[in-house]
Design a protein around this motif. Structure first.
Motif, short mmCIF file in Angstrom:
data_model
loop_
_atom_site.label_atom_id
_atom_site.label_comp_id
_atom_site.label_asym_id
_atom_site.label_seq_id
_atom_site.Cartn_x
_atom_site.Cartn_y
_atom_site.Cartn_z
N UNK A 218 46.57 62.53 51.54
CA UNK A 218 47.97 62.55 51.13
C UNK A 218 48.16 61.62 49.93
N UNK A 219 48.87 62.09 48.95
CA UNK A 219 49.12 61.29 47.74
C UNK A 219 50.40 60.48 47.94
N UNK A 221 51.89 57.03 47.39
CA UNK A 221 51.64 55.83 46.60
C UNK A 221 51.92 54.55 47.38
N UNK A 222 52.91 54.59 48.29
CA UNK A 222 53.23 53.39 49.06
C UNK A 222 52.10 52.99 49.99
N UNK A 223 51.35 53.96 50.48
CA UNK A 223 50.20 53.68 51.34
C UNK A 223 49.08 53.04 50.53
N UNK A 224 48.81 53.60 49.36
CA UNK A 224 47.78 53.03 48.48
C UNK A 224 48.14 51.60 48.08
N UNK A 225 49.41 51.38 47.79
CA UNK A 225 49.87 50.03 47.40
C UNK A 225 49.69 49.05 48.56
N UNK A 226 49.99 49.51 49.78
CA UNK A 226 49.82 48.65 50.95
C UNK A 226 48.35 48.30 51.17
N UNK A 227 47.46 49.27 50.98
CA UNK A 227 46.03 49.01 51.13
C UNK A 227 45.56 47.97 50.11
N UNK A 228 46.04 48.07 48.88
CA UNK A 228 45.68 47.10 47.86
C UNK A 228 46.15 45.70 48.25
N UNK A 229 47.37 45.61 48.78
CA UNK A 229 47.89 44.32 49.21
C UNK A 229 47.13 43.74 50.37
N UNK A 230 46.78 44.58 51.35
CA UNK A 230 46.01 44.09 52.49
C UNK A 230 44.63 43.61 52.06
N UNK A 231 44.02 44.34 51.15
CA UNK A 231 42.70 43.92 50.65
C UNK A 231 42.81 42.56 49.96
N UNK A 232 43.82 42.38 49.13
CA UNK A 232 43.99 41.10 48.45
C UNK A 232 44.18 39.96 49.43
N UNK A 233 44.96 40.20 50.48
CA UNK A 233 45.19 39.16 51.46
C UNK A 233 43.91 38.85 52.24
N UNK A 234 43.21 39.88 52.71
CA UNK A 234 42.00 39.66 53.50
C UNK A 234 40.92 38.95 52.67
#
Length: 407
Positions: A218-219, A221-234
């Motif tokens: 699924x395209x 964008x909010x999901x992709x943005x959340x994944x980027x944020x979680x990666x940065x935090x982890x």
């Protein structure tokens, strides 16, 4: 682009140790005494999860079986209206998921399709309520709802997709953190301060797997943005100079309490987190994230002491067989022999503990000081049986999908 090391060797089924089949037979016989009367119906601790093992055992050993899978299906159909919750772990969503894999395609008639759609509608309402209440728990909250909705195919129907996406966007909006570093904050509960839960069973790592699955087709964008944020935090909190790279949880208001001594387990611990990010990195062809996650998994593979690492029994959730399965998946995902060695280590521990104890006569666990029988796939003997059966035979039922590690 292949992110695996060019020196990695392919891990094959012949690389894993063979489990004595009398152990599998003893587990089957023990469960055969339970199925007719066991009162719990749920996926993780009840007969619907047990049924997944029985189906695979009876396929592997047709001459030794008692057709207990049919008995499980009959009981679930008769008693489904008595299930008191919707949760994935012990409620209607988990039972429906299990029935979908216990039934053969020819058994899924119009009545079944109508029933499944009714459960989907209930699951969407439950997802909306859990998101409004900020209940991000996986086994008992919004994460489990989302898993069921993904698995049931609800996102392929426009009437459901738009509603699910709107609710998911609400959940993502509730994420906290600074730019490029996002996390879910569990609300205070039973006197416990708000915290960032870092266990797959109850916290943020579950959403890495769920969001990655959505992002793969699924395209949004909010999901992709959340994944980027979680990666940065982890990545910002990972520590390689401690026993574990991640803690159980973090209290944002009391960061000094953070302790990097998380157990080695499915429910909490580094191996499952590493596997999630390795898979996400392969989907996005992100070499840096792949290498980072691989080093987390390698760090965990060196932890071999059972007591020091909180492996309290042979079961899946926080026991040795869960670690064996996780490291085997890591070995197959990366073709790294270090993970195969770790998996074999924990398989050998599991078999030894079973053979030297009384677990094949009566499997019990200790919870809050109370000893009780446990036959489920999460913390009981069915999960041990399914994992060990997979050492000797191919498994067709995707029994480990609800654990989000082979997903």
């Amino acid at each position: 682009m292949n992110l695996k090391s060019p020196t990695a060797k392919e891990v094959t089924d012949s690389s894993v140790p063979h489990v004595p089949e009398f152990i599998l037979s003893a587990i089957y016989q023990q469960l055969s005494q339970v199925v007719p009367t066991w009162s719990e119906l749920g996926l993780m601790g009840g007969i619907s999860g047990i049924g997944l093992f029985l189906k695979e055992y009876e396929r592997a050993f047709p001459g030794q079986s008692q057709n207990l899978t049919q008995l499980v299906k009959e009981r679930l159909i008769e008693e489904v209206n008595s299930i008191g919750s919707l949760d994935l772990s012990d409620g209607l969503m988990g039972v429906t998921w299990a029935l979908n894999h216990l039934f053969d395609p020819s058994e899924k008639d119009e009545d079944w399709k109508d029933f499944e759609r009714e459960v989907i509608e209930l699951a969407i309402s439950n997802f909306e309520q859990n998101c409004q209440e900020r209940n991000t728990d996986y086994l008992y909250g919004a994460g489990g709802d989302l898993f069921f909705l993904i698995e049931s195919g609800a996102l392929d129907f426009e009437e459901y997709e738009n509603r699910i996406r709107a609710t998911l966007a609400l959940l993502i909006e509730q994420m906290q953190g600074e730019e490029g570093k996002a996390y879910f904050l569990s609300p205070p509960k039973h006197g416990v301060a708000p915290l960032i839960n870092l266990g797959i069973a109850h916290g943020m790592p579950a959403y890495v797997a769920l969001f990655s699955r959505i992002s793969s087709w699924k395209n949004w964008s909010e999901v992709d943005h959340a994944l980027t944020g979680m990666k940065g935090f982890m990545q910002s909190i990972a520590r390689f100079d401690q026993p574990s790279c991640f803690p159980y949880s973090i209290e944002p208001d009391n960061p000094e309490k953070t302790s990097y001594d998380s157990r080695l387990a499915w429910c909490y611990g580094d191996p499952g987190i590493a596997l999630q990010w390795i898979r996400q990195a392969e989907l996005t062809q992100d070499t840096d994230t792949y290498d980072w996650a691989l080093n987390i998994a390698l760090h965990a593979s060196l932890r071999r002491d059972k007591q020091k690492n909180g492996l309290v029994d042979p079961a899946f959730c926080h026991g040795t067989v869960g670690m064996a399965h996780l490291f085997q998946l890591l070995a197959k995902q990366t073709d790294r022999e270090e993970f195969l060695e770790a998996s074999n280590h924990w398989i050998q521990h599991t078999v030894k503990d079973i053979q030297t104890g009384e677990l094949l006569q009566r499997f019990t666990i200790t919870h809050n000081g109370e000893t009780m029988e446990d036959y489920g796939i999460l913390t009981g003997i069915a999960g041990i049986g399914m994992t060990l059966l997979g050492q000797n035979h191919s498994i067709q039922v995707p029994w480990d999908h609800p654990f989000l590690i082979n997903y």
